[in-house]
Design a protein around this motif. Structure first.
Motif, PDB file in Angstrom:
ATOM      1  N   TRP A 175       0.843  -1.192   0.000  1.00  0.00           N
ATOM      2  CA  TRP A 175       0.000   0.000   0.000  1.00  0.00           C
ATOM      3  C   TRP A 175       0.882   1.246   0.000  1.00  0.00           C
ATOM      4  CZ3 TRP A 175      -5.483   0.060   0.376  1.00  0.00           C
ATOM      5  CH2 TRP A 175      -6.072  -1.205   0.512  1.00  0.00           C
ATOM      6  N   ALA A 176       0.407   2.301  -0.615  1.00  0.00           N
ATOM      7  CA  ALA A 176       1.109   3.578  -0.561  1.00  0.00           C
ATOM      8  C   ALA A 176       1.089   4.118   0.870  1.00  0.00           C
ATOM      9  CB  ALA A 176       0.462   4.577  -1.511  1.00  0.00           C
ATOM     10  N   GLY A 177       1.937   5.111   1.123  1.00  0.00           N
ATOM     11  CA  GLY A 177       1.941   5.761   2.428  1.00  0.00           C
ATOM     12  C   GLY A 177       2.536   4.904   3.515  1.00  0.00           C
ATOM     13  N   SER A 178       2.050   5.138   4.726  1.00  0.00           N
ATOM     14  CA  SER A 178       2.554   4.455   5.918  1.00  0.00           C
ATOM     15  C   SER A 178       1.489   4.525   7.005  1.00  0.00           C
ATOM     16  CB  SER A 178       3.853   5.112   6.379  1.00  0.00           C
ATOM     17  OG  SER A 178       3.710   6.525   6.449  1.00  0.00           O
ATOM     18  N   PRO A 179       1.659   3.796   8.113  1.00  0.00           N
ATOM     19  CA  PRO A 179       0.612   3.769   9.143  1.00  0.00           C
ATOM     20  C   PRO A 179       0.235   5.170   9.623  1.00  0.00           C
ATOM     21  CG  PRO A 179       2.210   2.044   9.560  1.00  0.00           C
ATOM     22  CD  PRO A 179       2.754   2.865   8.429  1.00  0.00           C
ATOM     23  N   ASN A 180      -1.071   5.435   9.649  1.00  0.00           N
ATOM     24  CA  ASN A 180      -1.576   6.723  10.144  1.00  0.00           C
ATOM     25  C   ASN A 180      -3.060   6.584  10.414  1.00  0.00           C
ATOM     26  OD1 ASN A 180      -3.182   8.441   7.762  1.00  0.00           O
ATOM     27  ND2 ASN A 180      -1.799   6.866   6.958  1.00  0.00           N
ATOM     28  N   SER A 181      -3.620   7.513  11.144  1.00  0.00           N
ATOM     29  CA  SER A 181      -5.056   7.519  11.416  1.00  0.00           C
ATOM     30  C   SER A 181      -5.663   8.797  10.848  1.00  0.00           C
ATOM     31  CB  SER A 181      -5.330   7.454  12.920  1.00  0.00           C
ATOM     32  OG  SER A 181      -6.713   7.600  13.180  1.00  0.00           O
ATOM     33  N   ILE A 182      -6.806   8.659  10.200  1.00  0.00           N
ATOM     34  CA  ILE A 182      -7.470   9.845   9.638  1.00  0.00           C
ATOM     35  C   ILE A 182      -8.633  10.300  10.531  1.00  0.00           C
ATOM     36  CG2 ILE A 182      -6.810   9.246   7.288  1.00  0.00           C
ATOM     37  CD1 ILE A 182      -9.634   8.227   6.825  1.00  0.00           C
ATOM     38  N   ALA A 183      -8.783   9.672  11.696  1.00  0.00           N
ATOM     39  CA  ALA A 183      -9.840  10.085  12.634  1.00  0.00           C
ATOM     40  C   ALA A 183      -9.431  11.378  13.342  1.00  0.00           C
ATOM     41  CB  ALA A 183     -10.082   8.984  13.660  1.00  0.00           C
ATOM     42  N   HIS A 184     -10.432  12.166  13.759  1.00  0.00           N
ATOM     43  CA  HIS A 184     -10.142  13.391  14.509  1.00  0.00           C
ATOM     44  C   HIS A 184     -11.293  13.685  15.470  1.00  0.00           C
ATOM     45  CE1 HIS A 184     -12.866  15.700  11.836  1.00  0.00           C
ATOM     46  NE2 HIS A 184     -12.381  14.897  10.902  1.00  0.00           N
ATOM     47  N   THR A 190       6.907   1.829  -1.528  1.00  0.00           N
ATOM     48  CA  THR A 190       5.659   2.335  -2.101  1.00  0.00           C
ATOM     49  C   THR A 190       5.624   3.859  -2.170  1.00  0.00           C
ATOM     50  OG1 THR A 190       4.593   2.208   0.077  1.00  0.00           O
ATOM     51  CG2 THR A 190       4.356   0.301  -1.385  1.00  0.00           C
ATOM     52  N   SER A 191       4.595   4.390  -2.813  1.00  0.00           N
ATOM     53  CA  SER A 191       4.504   5.815  -3.143  1.00  0.00           C
ATOM     54  C   SER A 191       4.104   6.676  -1.951  1.00  0.00           C
ATOM     55  CB  SER A 191       3.476   6.023  -4.258  1.00  0.00           C
ATOM     56  OG  SER A 191       3.768   5.226  -5.382  1.00  0.00           O
ATOM     57  N   THR A 192       4.519   7.936  -2.009  1.00  0.00           N
ATOM     58  CA  THR A 192       4.037   8.956  -1.083  1.00  0.00           C
ATOM     59  C   THR A 192       2.768   9.568  -1.664  1.00  0.00           C
ATOM     60  OG1 THR A 192       6.237   9.462  -0.223  1.00  0.00           O
ATOM     61  CG2 THR A 192       4.554  11.182  -0.008  1.00  0.00           C
ATOM     62  N   VAL A 193       1.714   9.632  -0.865  1.00  0.00           N
ATOM     63  CA  VAL A 193       0.414  10.120  -1.340  1.00  0.00           C
ATOM     64  C   VAL A 193      -0.167  11.090  -0.325  1.00  0.00           C
ATOM     65  CG1 VAL A 193      -1.958   9.474  -1.931  1.00  0.00           C
ATOM     66  CG2 VAL A 193      -0.061   8.026  -2.674  1.00  0.00           C
ATOM     67  N   GLU A 194      -0.629  12.252  -0.797  1.00  0.00           N
ATOM     68  CA  GLU A 194      -1.259  13.277   0.049  1.00  0.00           C
ATOM     69  C   GLU A 194      -0.409  13.585   1.273  1.00  0.00           C
ATOM     70  OE1 GLU A 194      -5.241  12.008   0.868  1.00  0.00           O
ATOM     71  OE2 GLU A 194      -5.902  12.298  -1.191  1.00  0.00           O
ATOM     72  N   GLY A 195       0.893  13.668   1.058  1.00  0.00           N
ATOM     73  CA  GLY A 195       1.803  14.020   2.142  1.00  0.00           C
ATOM     74  C   GLY A 195       2.170  12.880   3.075  1.00  0.00           C
ATOM     75  N   GLN A 196       1.579  11.701   2.851  1.00  0.00           N
ATOM     76  CA  GLN A 196       1.892  10.553   3.705  1.00  0.00           C
ATOM     77  C   GLN A 196       3.019   9.756   3.044  1.00  0.00           C
ATOM     78  OE1 GLN A 196       0.269  10.259   6.676  1.00  0.00           O
ATOM     79  NE2 GLN A 196       1.741   8.643   7.205  1.00  0.00           N
ATOM     80  N   LYS A 197       4.186   9.789   3.655  1.00  0.00           N
ATOM     81  CA  LYS A 197       5.373   9.207   3.034  1.00  0.00           C
ATOM     82  C   LYS A 197       5.233   7.703   2.849  1.00  0.00           C
ATOM     83  CE  LYS A 197      10.405   8.988   3.394  1.00  0.00           C
ATOM     84  NZ  LYS A 197      10.587   9.428   1.995  1.00  0.00           N
ATOM     85  N   GLY A 198       5.620   7.229   1.663  1.00  0.00           N
ATOM     86  CA  GLY A 198       5.602   5.803   1.391  1.00  0.00           C
ATOM     87  C   GLY A 198       6.707   5.086   2.140  1.00  0.00           C
ATOM     88  N   ARG A 199       6.329   4.137   2.975  1.00  0.00           N
ATOM     89  CA  ARG A 199       7.332   3.436   3.785  1.00  0.00           C
ATOM     90  C   ARG A 199       7.162   1.918   3.758  1.00  0.00           C
ATOM     91  NH1 ARG A 199       6.560   8.029   7.407  1.00  0.00           N
ATOM     92  NH2 ARG A 199       8.510   9.211   7.580  1.00  0.00           N
TER      93      ARG A 199
END
Length: 395
Positions: free
Chosen positions: A73-82, A216-225
């Protein structure tokens, strides 16, 4: 006398209603089959073991196996909840109930929608290509997907020699395996290599194995890791083999078996510290000393524990002898009950092949995706799509 009368009445009803007679399906194998190679990705045939996916094109001159691994998957572990979302939800619901749709949309966008990113896309690994010099002018072409055994096959004739390819994504051994054979000794000559659409990948040759690694790719500022590595090797009977510059070259072999592994640094949704190089090597090392038939038997035995739970026999008619694409094109104008049961079983096959215990759930495209940025990002949409994948397959 009564039996004869019943038979006469039944036959009369068939004639009156225009119903075509059907025969038992019990001896008919559940296969999707075609008399020409796939020209585009959507015509290729899908294989999967839950973690690994392969799309088989079946071109005699240049076979393409487009490959996936479920955690690329692109990006890396993160949460989009707020924090604002939970408080805003009942207000947005009330606005909808009150018919204030524009206000509801505005609040959902400002207070519920992610403040960071919209989730990451599922990405392809790349492809393995097997090039056969001079294999353009073939005859008697055949390719199939056997959904009773979760295997694919390609056959054709060239210069009086019948060539066969068998491909599977092994459930038990967790590798992709390809058997190349012919009915004449010394007929297998080919070159095998990998590539990937990612901007930066690294190909190496080591210990008669070829590897392809990337991130993997970096998407919407979330670095691919998410780091990944594919690794492949070959075993041959007769002829010669050489491995250099990222290419496995086979010359005049009687038979060849290709072994392909893929691994990533994914441990779980918040931990990507797995040693992906060691993991890809471990998968390959455990499988490569087994012959194709041994791997195939374990693979089929495992798969059929799931697939054989359900059978559906609607009968078959003479039209079932046509290729699958022709049957689909003519389904609205001819009586083909077996195609309906094949369609039902194909759905079961796909979910078994892309979702296994201990692995990731099926995303929008299962595990089959040839793009870095696919439609709807091939991710999880939890409003209905993910649930529907599993509602259909309760048995």
């Amino acid at each position: 006398m009564k039996l004869k009368l019943k038979k006469y009445v039944f036959c009369s009803l068939i004639a009156i209603l225009g119903i075509q007679t059907v025969s038992s399906q019990s001896s008919h194998v559940l296969k999707l089959w075609y008399d020409e190679p796939a020209e585009i990705w959507n015509e290729a045939l899908p294989l999967g073991n839950g973690r690994l996916g392969a799309m088989v094109f079946g071109d005699p001159a240049i076979e393409r196996l487009q490959l996936n691994e479920e955690t690329i998957w692109a990006g890396s572990p993160n949460s989009i909840a707020h924090d604002k979302a939970l408080k805003a939800l009942p207000k947005v619901r009330q606005l909808i109930f009150d018919g204030k749709y524009a206000e509801a949309q505005a609040m959902a966008t400002s207070d519920i929608r992610s403040q960071t990113n919209n989730g990451m896309p599922y990405q392809t690994f790349g492809s393995v290509y097997v090039s056969f010099p001079g294999h353009q002018n073939y005859t008697n072409y055949y390719r199939d997907l056997d959904i009773e055994n979760a295997t694919a096959k390609v056959k054709y004739t060239l210069n009086g020699i019948e060539y066969t390819r068998e491909i599977l994504t092994a459930f038990s051994d967790d590798v992709i395996v390809v058997k190349l054979s012919a009915n004449k000794p010394g007929a297998i000559t080919c070159n095998v290599f990998m590539n990937s659409p990612f901007d930066k990948t690294k190909t190496t040759t080591e210990d008669n194995e070829v590897t392809l690694s990337g991130v993997t790719s970096t998407v919407e500022g979330q670095k691919g890791r998410v780091k990944f590595q594919g690794r492949m090797a070959a075993r041959h009977v007769g002829g010669e083999i050489s491995v250099k510059n990222g290419i496995i070259s086979i010359d005049k072999a009687n038979e060849v078996t290709l072994y392909i592994s893929i691994a990533t640094n994914f441990k779980n949704y918040k931990d990507i510290t797995e040693d992906y190089v060691a993991k890809s090597k471990s998968f390959l090392d455990k499988a490569i000393d087994k012959n194709f038939e041994t791997i195939k038997k374990a693979h089929v035995d495992y798969y059929q524990k799931f697939f054989n739970r359900v059978s559906l026999n609607l009968g078959t008619t003479a039209v079932s002898k046509a290729t699958t694409d022709v049957r689909i094109q003519k389904f609205d104008s001819q009586f083909d009950p077996e195609l309906a049961s094949l369609y039902f079983q194909f759905g079961r096959y796909l979910l078994i092949s892309c979702s296994q215990p201990g692995g990731q759930p099926a995303n929008l495209q299962g595990i089959w995706n040839d793009m870095l940025f696919p439609p709807w990002e091939s991710k999880y949409t939890m409003n209905i799509n993910a649930e529907m994948n599993y509602w259909y397959q309760q048995n």
